[in-house]
Motif scaffolding. Structure first.
Motif, PDB file in Angstrom:
ATOM      1  N   ASP A  82       0.829  -1.214   0.000  1.00  0.00           N
ATOM      2  CA  ASP A  82       0.000   0.000   0.000  1.00  0.00           C
ATOM      3  C   ASP A  82       0.860   1.259   0.000  1.00  0.00           C
ATOM      4  O   ASP A  82       0.537   2.235  -0.683  1.00  0.00           O
ATOM      5  N   ALA A  83       1.965   1.243   0.762  1.00  0.00           N
ATOM      6  CA  ALA A  83       2.870   2.392   0.800  1.00  0.00           C
ATOM      7  C   ALA A  83       3.511   2.617  -0.562  1.00  0.00           C
ATOM      8  O   ALA A  83       3.714   3.753  -0.985  1.00  0.00           O
ATOM      9  N   LEU A  84       3.782   1.546  -1.257  1.00  0.00           N
ATOM     10  CA  LEU A  84       4.320   1.641  -2.615  1.00  0.00           C
ATOM     11  C   LEU A  84       3.277   2.264  -3.539  1.00  0.00           C
ATOM     12  O   LEU A  84       3.574   3.195  -4.296  1.00  0.00           O
ATOM     13  N   SER A  85       2.049   1.784  -3.451  1.00  0.00           N
ATOM     14  CA  SER A  85       0.952   2.322  -4.277  1.00  0.00           C
ATOM     15  C   SER A  85       0.673   3.785  -3.963  1.00  0.00           C
ATOM     16  O   SER A  85       0.334   4.566  -4.851  1.00  0.00           O
ATOM     17  N   SER A  86       0.811   4.150  -2.689  1.00  0.00           N
ATOM     18  CA  SER A  86       0.547   5.525  -2.256  1.00  0.00           C
ATOM     19  C   SER A  86       1.700   6.475  -2.552  1.00  0.00           C
ATOM     20  O   SER A  86       1.560   7.679  -2.381  1.00  0.00           O
ATOM     21  N   GLY A  87       2.842   5.938  -2.942  1.00  0.00           N
ATOM     22  CA  GLY A  87       4.000   6.779  -3.222  1.00  0.00           C
ATOM     23  C   GLY A  87       4.824   7.124  -1.991  1.00  0.00           C
ATOM     24  O   GLY A  87       5.741   7.932  -2.078  1.00  0.00           O
ATOM     25  N   PHE A  88       4.509   6.529  -0.822  1.00  0.00           N
ATOM     26  CA  PHE A  88       5.319   6.771   0.372  1.00  0.00           C
ATOM     27  C   PHE A  88       6.727   6.233   0.166  1.00  0.00           C
ATOM     28  O   PHE A  88       7.687   6.778   0.704  1.00  0.00           O
ATOM     29  N   ILE A  89       6.815   5.122  -0.571  1.00  0.00           N
ATOM     30  CA  ILE A  89       8.098   4.539  -0.948  1.00  0.00           C
ATOM     31  C   ILE A  89       8.084   4.341  -2.452  1.00  0.00           C
ATOM     32  O   ILE A  89       7.018   4.223  -3.056  1.00  0.00           O
ATOM     33  N   ARG A  90       9.261   4.311  -3.050  1.00  0.00           N
ATOM     34  CA  ARG A  90       9.365   4.177  -4.503  1.00  0.00           C
ATOM     35  C   ARG A  90      10.325   3.053  -4.864  1.00  0.00           C
ATOM     36  O   ARG A  90      11.437   2.994  -4.350  1.00  0.00           O
ATOM     37  N   ARG A  91       9.862   2.210  -5.777  1.00  0.00           N
ATOM     38  CA  ARG A  91      10.726   1.146  -6.287  1.00  0.00           C
ATOM     39  C   ARG A  91      11.839   1.774  -7.115  1.00  0.00           C
ATOM     40  O   ARG A  91      11.608   2.701  -7.890  1.00  0.00           O
TER      41      ARG A  91
END
Length: 166
Positions: free
Chosen positions: A61-70
């Motif tokens: 969810d944090a990835l989807s929300s942009g809190f973290i970035r691949r």
């Protein structure tokens, strides 16, 4: 506890802090503390290896929300006893001149020997309190310990002292 990473704007995260913050339901702190939190493909694979776990779902969810970035894996050096995720995070941080979000003692020692700035999960909590995102960190530390996250008494005392909760 020294929070030398207070001036970091870009960090590359290892799995340990992401999982710990996921278990605490506090991945939302990351965008308040850092302009950019990158996670290598190797670290992300570690974090999402068990997609049925709540912390893995929160990291997704944090990835989807942009809190973290691949981000892509950098060419990792042979870092001896470090695991692939730690090695990839260190290599990426060196490649882009970023700090590290990392807890493993051996990996932190290695990263600092390479001249990298490192902040761990406890440092994130202290920094979040200093910036007004948390009222207190003591209950979060207790929750971390109750879910199996090893924290030495000295590290806990240092964090509580830095957060003016002693």
């Amino acid at each position: 506890m020294q929070i030398s990473a207070e001036r970091l704007s870009v960090v590359v995260a290892d799995a340990g802090p992401l999982i710990a913050l996921g278990r605490l339901h506090r991945l939302d702190l990351l965008p308040f503390l850092f302009a950019n939190v990158q996670v290598t493909a190797t670290v992300l694979d570690e974090c999402l290896a068990h997609p049925d776990l709540p912390d893995a779902q929160r990291i997704a969810d944090a990835l989807s929300s942009g809190f973290i970035r691949r981000c892509p894996d950098a060419a990792a050096a042979d870092d001896g006893p470090l695991d692939p995720g730690e090695s990839s995070a260190i290599a990426r941080a060196r490649e882009i001149g970023a700090g590290l979000l990392m807890d493993d003692r051996a990996a932190v020692t290695h990263a600092r020997a390479l001249g990298l700035k490192v902040i761990g999960t406890l440092g994130v909590l202290v920094l979040a309190k200093r910036r007004g995102q948390l009222r207190e960190i003591r209950p979060l530390i207790a929750q971390m310990r109750s879910t199996g996250h090893y924290l030495s008494d000295a590290a806990v005392h240092a964090a509580l002292s830095a957060a003016d909760e002693v």
